[in-house]
Design a protein around this motif. Structure first.
Motif, PDB file in Angstrom:
ATOM      1  N   ALA A  49       0.840  -1.193   0.000  1.00 34.04           N
ATOM      2  CA  ALA A  49       0.000   0.000   0.000  1.00 34.04           C
ATOM      3  C   ALA A  49       0.879   1.247   0.000  1.00 34.04           C
ATOM      4  CB  ALA A  49      -0.915   0.031   1.225  1.00 34.04           C
ATOM      5  N   MET A  50       0.312   2.314  -0.498  1.00 37.80           N
ATOM      6  CA  MET A  50       0.967   3.619  -0.423  1.00 37.80           C
ATOM      7  C   MET A  50      -0.076   4.647  -0.011  1.00 37.80           C
ATOM      8  SD  MET A  50       3.480   3.570  -3.761  1.00 37.80           S
ATOM      9  CE  MET A  50       4.431   5.005  -3.228  1.00 37.80           C
ATOM     10  N   ALA A  57       0.127  22.161   5.611  1.00 36.88           N
ATOM     11  CA  ALA A  57       0.899  21.161   6.357  1.00 36.88           C
ATOM     12  C   ALA A  57       2.034  20.661   5.471  1.00 36.88           C
ATOM     13  CB  ALA A  57       0.009  19.988   6.760  1.00 36.88           C
ATOM     14  N   VAL A  58       2.918  19.904   6.092  1.00 38.06           N
ATOM     15  CA  VAL A  58       3.868  19.109   5.320  1.00 38.06           C
ATOM     16  C   VAL A  58       3.202  17.767   5.034  1.00 38.06           C
ATOM     17  CG1 VAL A  58       6.134  18.030   5.256  1.00 38.06           C
ATOM     18  CG2 VAL A  58       5.844  20.252   6.373  1.00 38.06           C
ATOM     19  N   TYR A  59       3.162  17.396   3.781  1.00 37.62           N
ATOM     20  CA  TYR A  59       2.533  16.150   3.358  1.00 37.62           C
ATOM     21  C   TYR A  59       3.624  15.106   3.101  1.00 37.62           C
ATOM     22  CZ  TYR A  59      -2.004  18.353   3.047  1.00 37.62           C
ATOM     23  OH  TYR A  59      -3.184  18.988   3.362  1.00 37.62           O
ATOM     24  N   TYR A  60       3.465  13.961   3.762  1.00 34.78           N
ATOM     25  CA  TYR A  60       4.445  12.891   3.676  1.00 34.78           C
ATOM     26  C   TYR A  60       3.866  11.689   2.939  1.00 34.78           C
ATOM     27  CZ  TYR A  60       7.017  15.399   7.326  1.00 34.78           C
ATOM     28  OH  TYR A  60       7.704  16.352   8.051  1.00 34.78           O
ATOM     29  N   CYS A  61       4.655  11.149   2.051  1.00 35.42           N
ATOM     30  CA  CYS A  61       4.299   9.901   1.385  1.00 35.42           C
ATOM     31  C   CYS A  61       4.723   8.723   2.263  1.00 35.42           C
ATOM     32  CB  CYS A  61       5.016   9.837   0.040  1.00 35.42           C
ATOM     33  SG  CYS A  61       4.737   8.314  -0.887  1.00 35.42           S
ATOM     34  N   ASN A  62       3.880   7.735   2.311  1.00 34.20           N
ATOM     35  CA  ASN A  62       4.166   6.529   3.077  1.00 34.20           C
ATOM     36  C   ASN A  62       3.955   5.309   2.184  1.00 34.20           C
ATOM     37  OD1 ASN A  62       2.473   4.237   4.715  1.00 34.20           O
ATOM     38  ND2 ASN A  62       4.245   4.937   5.877  1.00 34.20           N
ATOM     39  N   GLY A  63       4.826   4.336   2.358  1.00 38.45           N
ATOM     40  CA  GLY A  63       4.650   3.091   1.615  1.00 38.45           C
ATOM     41  C   GLY A  63       4.881   1.890   2.505  1.00 38.45           C
ATOM     42  N   ARG A  64       4.019   0.885   2.402  1.00 33.53           N
ATOM     43  CA  ARG A  64       4.253  -0.404   3.068  1.00 33.53           C
ATOM     44  C   ARG A  64       4.896  -1.299   2.018  1.00 33.53           C
ATOM     45  NH1 ARG A  64       0.533  -2.478   7.669  1.00 33.53           N
ATOM     46  NH2 ARG A  64       1.710  -0.744   8.534  1.00 33.53           N
ATOM     47  N   ILE A  65       6.211  -1.446   2.168  1.00 31.49           N
ATOM     48  CA  ILE A  65       7.034  -1.980   1.094  1.00 31.49           C
ATOM     49  C   ILE A  65       7.931  -3.073   1.625  1.00 31.49           C
ATOM     50  CG2 ILE A  65       8.874  -1.396  -0.552  1.00 31.49           C
ATOM     51  CD1 ILE A  65       7.671   1.443  -0.670  1.00 31.49           C
ATOM     52  N   ALA A  66       8.119  -4.118   0.813  1.00 33.88           N
ATOM     53  CA  ALA A  66       9.098  -5.155   1.108  1.00 33.88           C
ATOM     54  C   ALA A  66      10.271  -4.979   0.155  1.00 33.88           C
ATOM     55  CB  ALA A  66       8.489  -6.537   0.950  1.00 33.88           C
ATOM     56  N   THR A  67      11.447  -4.867   0.714  1.00 33.49           N
ATOM     57  CA  THR A  67      12.629  -4.729  -0.128  1.00 33.49           C
ATOM     58  C   THR A  67      13.115  -6.099  -0.583  1.00 33.49           C
ATOM     59  OG1 THR A  67      14.183  -4.888   1.715  1.00 33.49           O
ATOM     60  CG2 THR A  67      13.321  -2.687   1.169  1.00 33.49           C
TER      61      THR A  67
END
Length: 121
Positions: free
Chosen positions: A33-34, A91-101
């Motif tokens: 997810a992102m 606001a400061v908007y942050y990107c988030n990712g649920r990621i497997a390297t």
């Protein structure tokens, strides 16, 4: 190593629109997810919107109808279309990712560096 790079922030007048982008790159095995979070001065970071690889979305209750999250899986990119912006969206908007390297093969929450959104006349 994986990088999340945001773009599209800036200054906009009340009632205006902005579109944020976040591209994930690097040693990516899989993305579950992102999404986007934001943090206003003196406040805690809060969820804005998220989207899974299957297209399931969730939004902060207060933002439904004005903000739309979308995703291009082929480009590992998530977007946030923000309409009818209000000064309180600043606001400061942050990107988030649920990621497997590729190296670790476990889900991790990774963050971008943030992009400033200012809504002001």
């Amino acid at each position: 190593q994986v990088q999340l790079v945001e773009s599209g922030g800036g200054l906009v007048q009340p009632g205006g629109s902005l579109r944020l982008s976040c591209a994930a790159s690097g040693s990516i095995f899989s993305i579950y997810a992102m999404g986007w979070y934001r943090q206003a001065p003196g406040k805690q970071r809060e969820l804005v919107a998220g989207i899974t690889s299957g297209g399931r979305t969730n939004y902060a209750d207060s933002l439904t109808g004005r903000f739309t999250v979308s995703r291009d899986n082929a480009k590992n990119t998530v977007y946030l279309q923000m309409n009818s912006l209000k000064p309180e969206d600043t606001a400061v908007y942050y990107c988030n990712g649920r990621i497997a390297t590729k190296e670790r093969r476990v889900w991790e929450d990774l963050w971008g560096q943030g992009t400033q959104v200012t809504v002001s006349s």
